[in-house]
Design a protein around this motif. Structure first.
Motif, PDB file in Angstrom:
ATOM      1  N   VAL A 289      11.086   8.527  -1.664  1.00 30.68           N
ATOM      2  CA  VAL A 289      12.299   7.586  -2.304  1.00 30.68           C
ATOM      3  C   VAL A 289      11.437   7.658  -4.700  1.00 30.68           C
ATOM      4  CG1 VAL A 289      12.722   5.442  -2.543  1.00 30.68           C
ATOM      5  CG2 VAL A 289      12.703   6.295  -0.924  1.00 30.68           C
ATOM      6  N   ARG A 290      10.415   7.622  -3.866  1.00 29.65           N
ATOM      7  CA  ARG A 290       9.334   7.468  -4.891  1.00 29.65           C
ATOM      8  C   ARG A 290       9.587   8.534  -6.063  1.00 29.65           C
ATOM      9  NH1 ARG A 290       4.948   9.706  -5.934  1.00 29.65           N
ATOM     10  NH2 ARG A 290       4.134   9.492  -3.635  1.00 29.65           N
TER      11      ARG A 290
ATOM     12  N   THR B 290       5.112   0.110   6.328  1.00 27.92           N
ATOM     13  CA  THR B 290       4.455   1.363   5.127  1.00 27.92           C
ATOM     14  C   THR B 290       2.804   1.114   5.968  1.00 27.92           C
ATOM     15  OG1 THR B 290       5.431   1.763   3.132  1.00 27.92           O
ATOM     16  CG2 THR B 290       3.354   2.249   2.955  1.00 27.92           C
TER      17      THR B 290
ATOM     18  N   LEU C 116       9.114   6.392   1.754  1.00 27.15           N
ATOM     19  CA  LEU C 116       8.913   5.676   0.283  1.00 27.15           C
ATOM     20  C   LEU C 116       8.516   7.077  -0.363  1.00 27.15           C
ATOM     21  CD1 LEU C 116       7.806   1.609   1.448  1.00 27.15           C
ATOM     22  CD2 LEU C 116      10.016   2.802   0.698  1.00 27.15           C
TER      23      LEU C 116
ATOM     24  N   CYS D 143       9.249  -4.100   3.652  1.00 27.90           N
ATOM     25  CA  CYS D 143       8.809  -2.563   3.142  1.00 27.90           C
ATOM     26  C   CYS D 143       6.877  -2.192   3.261  1.00 27.90           C
ATOM     27  CB  CYS D 143       9.231  -1.887   1.881  1.00 27.90           C
ATOM     28  SG  CYS D 143      11.020  -1.513   2.087  1.00 27.90           S
TER      29      CYS D 143
ATOM     30  N   TRP E 165      10.535  -5.809  -0.150  1.00 30.52           N
ATOM     31  CA  TRP E 165       9.298  -4.768  -0.327  1.00 30.52           C
ATOM     32  C   TRP E 165       8.108  -5.419   0.387  1.00 30.52           C
ATOM     33  CZ3 TRP E 165      10.354  -0.190  -2.098  1.00 30.52           C
ATOM     34  CH2 TRP E 165      11.595  -0.094  -2.940  1.00 30.52           C
TER      35      TRP E 165
END
Length: 312
Positions: A294-295, A281, A291, A277, A274
């Protein structure tokens, strides 16, 4: 007149620059173009070649079996990995082939003129393959041009994958089970990352592999993808690197994407990185959007397929 199989194969490939042919396509062409020589071969092998189909299959077997020896005699005779293996003729050395990769013509017999591909044209083809029943991965393009580049020139080198993907592990589950797993907080998806090349050969295999290591280390699965993987030595090198670093290799079939092959399976990582990530991001708006998808999947338990369409 005896059939000189090596001579006919070399002549055929030399007459089709930048075109890849399978052993069966070569054998079928030889059968059609040299009927007298083929008839002599058939007559001399009547014990095991009884039909025309038997003869073509024998030519296929002889082309495949003679390949290593022919390549020692003719370094210009190149082959790809995967099945079926493709043959082509190139006067370029390995380094020059990589430099010219954006001009590689990947054609089929259906096309009268070479159809030249650029790397970005491979992205939707890979996305199509990933959506097959075998994979069920929803893919999204990560455009490096949408990065902030706040780190300066070279600061984001090898940071961004070309494509990322989400695999829904619950796709075949009953709705009650999906709801239960969502409440319990267990994993319901795996994240994938892809670095894509037109050509992998002994000149660029290591560099391309470590580029994939660098930009895919955050995901559950990382893959190096190529339209052409040239030669036995290239795949052997990639297998050794994969054993150490876990990145897999996919051969992308540009004519029939759903027939693409995983040449080397990636080793699954148990957890997402993360921190990486977060870096991606912060630097790239596309990855932030990924993302977000994904959320939303984890919040709703449903895949919004429309979100993943037309990711160019």
């Amino acid at each position: 007149m005896a059939l000189s199989l090596r001579q006919r194969v070399v002549e055929r490939l030399q007459s089709l620059p930048d075109t890849q042919q399978t052993a069966r396509e070569l054998a079928q062409w030889i059968f059609e173009q040299f009927p007298a020589e083929c008839a002599v071969k058939k007559a001399g092998s009547a014990s095991y070649i009884k039909t025309d189909d038997d003869l073509v299959q024998q030519l296929v077997a002889e082309i495949s079996g003679s390949r290593p020896r022919w390549q020692e005699m003719h370094p210009q005779l190149k082959t790809t990995e995967g099945r079926p293996r493709h043959y082509y003729w190139s006067e370029l050395d390995a380094t020059a082939e990589v430099a010219a990769a954006e001009g590689v013509a990947l054609v089929t017999s259906d096309l009268p003129e070479p159809s030249r591909l650029r790397e970005h044209a491979l992205y939707p083809l890979l996305a199509e393959y990933l959506l097959t029943d075998e994979q069920r991965v929803y893919a999204m393009r990560i455009n490096e041009k949408r990065s902030s580049n706040r780190a300066g020139i070279g600061g984001n080198e090898w940071l961004h994958p070309d494509l990322v993907g989400l695999e829904d592990l619950t796709a075949d589950w009953m709705s009650d089970l999906r709801d239960c797993v969502r409440v319990m907080g267990d994993r319901r998806a795996r994240l994938w990352s892809f670095e894509i090349k037109l050509l992998l050969n002994r000149s660029n295999a290591r560099k391309s592999f470590f580029q994939a290591v660098s930009n895919s280390s955050w995901a559950h699965f990382g893959y190096l993808v190529a339209a052409t993987v040239e030669g036995d030595g290239t795949l052997k090198e990639l297998r050794m690197l994969a054993a150490a670093h876990g990145i897999g290799v996919i051969q992308l079939d540009v004519q029939s994407p759903t027939e693409s092959q995983i040449l080397i399976p990636a080793r699954e990582r148990s957890d997402v990185d993360w921190d990486m990530c977060n870096r991606l991001t912060a630097e790239n708006a596309d990855f932030a959007e990924f993302l977000g998808r994904v959320r939303r999947f984890h919040q709703t338990g449903e895949m919004a397929a429309r979100e993943w369409e037309a990711n160019e």
